[in-house]
Design an enzyme around this catalytic site. Sequence first.
Site, PDB file in Angstrom:
ATOM      1  N   ALA A 287       0.853  -1.195   0.000  1.00  0.00           N
ATOM      2  CA  ALA A 287       0.000   0.000   0.000  1.00  0.00           C
ATOM      3  C   ALA A 287       0.882   1.236   0.000  1.00  0.00           C
ATOM      4  O   ALA A 287       1.613   1.482   0.966  1.00  0.00           O
ATOM      5  CB  ALA A 287      -0.915   0.007   1.224  1.00  0.00           C
ATOM      6  N   VAL A 288       0.824   1.973  -1.095  1.00  0.00           N
ATOM      7  CA  VAL A 288       1.552   3.245  -1.166  1.00  0.00           C
ATOM      8  C   VAL A 288       0.490   4.339  -1.076  1.00  0.00           C
ATOM      9  O   VAL A 288      -0.409   4.421  -1.915  1.00  0.00           O
ATOM     10  CB  VAL A 288       2.374   3.366  -2.462  1.00  0.00           C
ATOM     11  CG1 VAL A 288       3.353   4.528  -2.336  1.00  0.00           C
ATOM     12  CG2 VAL A 288       3.146   2.085  -2.750  1.00  0.00           C
TER      13      VAL A 288
ATOM     14  N   THR B 105       4.660  14.612   0.774  1.00  0.00           N
ATOM     15  CA  THR B 105       5.986  14.684   0.158  1.00  0.00           C
ATOM     16  C   THR B 105       5.958  13.982  -1.203  1.00  0.00           C
ATOM     17  O   THR B 105       5.060  13.179  -1.469  1.00  0.00           O
ATOM     18  CB  THR B 105       7.051  13.983   1.035  1.00  0.00           C
ATOM     19  OG1 THR B 105       6.813  12.577   0.948  1.00  0.00           O
ATOM     20  CG2 THR B 105       7.000  14.432   2.466  1.00  0.00           C
TER      21      THR B 105
ATOM     22  N   HIS C 142       7.697  11.616  -2.037  1.00  0.00           N
ATOM     23  CA  HIS C 142       8.142  10.235  -1.848  1.00  0.00           C
ATOM     24  C   HIS C 142       7.195   9.243  -2.543  1.00  0.00           C
ATOM     25  O   HIS C 142       7.631   8.291  -3.184  1.00  0.00           O
ATOM     26  CB  HIS C 142       8.216   9.941  -0.343  1.00  0.00           C
ATOM     27  CG  HIS C 142       9.175   8.866   0.015  1.00  0.00           C
ATOM     28  ND1 HIS C 142      10.533   8.983  -0.176  1.00  0.00           N
ATOM     29  CD2 HIS C 142       8.990   7.643   0.553  1.00  0.00           C
ATOM     30  CE1 HIS C 142      11.134   7.887   0.239  1.00  0.00           C
ATOM     31  NE2 HIS C 142      10.216   7.053   0.674  1.00  0.00           N
TER      32      HIS C 142
HETATM   33  N1  INI Z   1       6.492   2.312   1.320  1.00  0.00           N
HETATM   34  C1  INI Z   1       5.251   1.799   1.139  1.00  0.00           C
HETATM   35  O1  INI Z   1       5.113   0.584   0.951  1.00  0.00           O
HETATM   36  N2  INI Z   1       4.173   2.613   1.153  1.00  0.00           N
HETATM   37  C2  INI Z   1       4.279   3.969   1.352  1.00  0.00           C
HETATM   38  O2  INI Z   1       3.231   4.664   1.391  1.00  0.00           O
HETATM   39  C3  INI Z   1       5.577   4.524   1.536  1.00  0.00           C
HETATM   40  N3  INI Z   1       5.720   5.944   1.757  1.00  0.00           N
HETATM   41  O3  INI Z   1       4.753   6.685   1.607  1.00  0.00           O
HETATM   42  O4  INI Z   1       6.794   6.414   2.054  1.00  0.00           O
HETATM   43  C4  INI Z   1       6.694   3.645   1.510  1.00  0.00           C
HETATM   44  N4  INI Z   1       7.938   4.108   1.713  1.00  0.00           N
HETATM   45  C5  INI Z   1       9.046   3.263   2.053  1.00  0.00           C
HETATM   46  C6  INI Z   1       9.763   2.716   0.851  1.00  0.00           C
HETATM   47  O5  INI Z   1       8.972   1.755   0.168  1.00  0.00           O
HETATM   48  C7  INI Z   1      11.069   2.020   1.233  1.00  0.00           C
HETATM   49  O6  INI Z   1      10.814   0.929   2.071  1.00  0.00           O
HETATM   50  C8  INI Z   1      12.032   2.978   1.950  1.00  0.00           C
HETATM   51  O7  INI Z   1      12.223   4.149   1.187  1.00  0.00           O
HETATM   52  C9  INI Z   1      13.399   2.276   2.193  1.00  0.00           C
HETATM   53  O8  INI Z   1      13.997   1.885   0.962  1.00  0.00           O
END
Ligand code: INI
Length: 156
Positions: free
Chosen positions: A81-82, A87, A89
Amino acid sequence: MKIIEGKLRLNGDERVAIINARFNHIITDRLVEGAKDAFIRHGGDEEKLSLILVPGAFEIPFALQKACESGKFDAICCVGAVIRGSTPHFDYVSAEMTKGIANVTLKYGLPVSFGVLTTDSIEQAIERAGSKVGNKGFEAMTGVIEMLNLYSNLKG
Ligand code: INI
């Protein structure tokens, strides 16, 4: 006209993995439940179902690549789930994860399904993780079962 499609049935021999990103685990745990439910309801043997956990959606393609290389699985269902925050990100994580999954899928030719939510809000994610809009984990597992059977129907 000859129609070739995959049935929604497992015979109990298929080795399937779910790759789940733990980030937003309140949501992703529900997606895993949905995927597992679909696997069992379609005739899968729970003993042959594996759960691979990664920290976040960004890491899904790396684990997917290793899982494909291992030769241990007949099909793989990816869930996560993203959720868009304030941000950028979200955009980086969702773009790389989507591209990565597609690239690995094309490289190995294994049936892989995409059950990763990309939503604007936690409410939208909840709706897709077993409430109003169904469970995308269930749908992703159902899709990969169909593709697994389709691939065997397409063999020469
Ligand atoms: N990872 C997710 O699975 N969902 C998210 O919503 C998310 N956000 O929003 O930051 C997220 N970030 C972490 C990313 O997938 C990595 O695990 C992290 O950047 C380390 O490499």
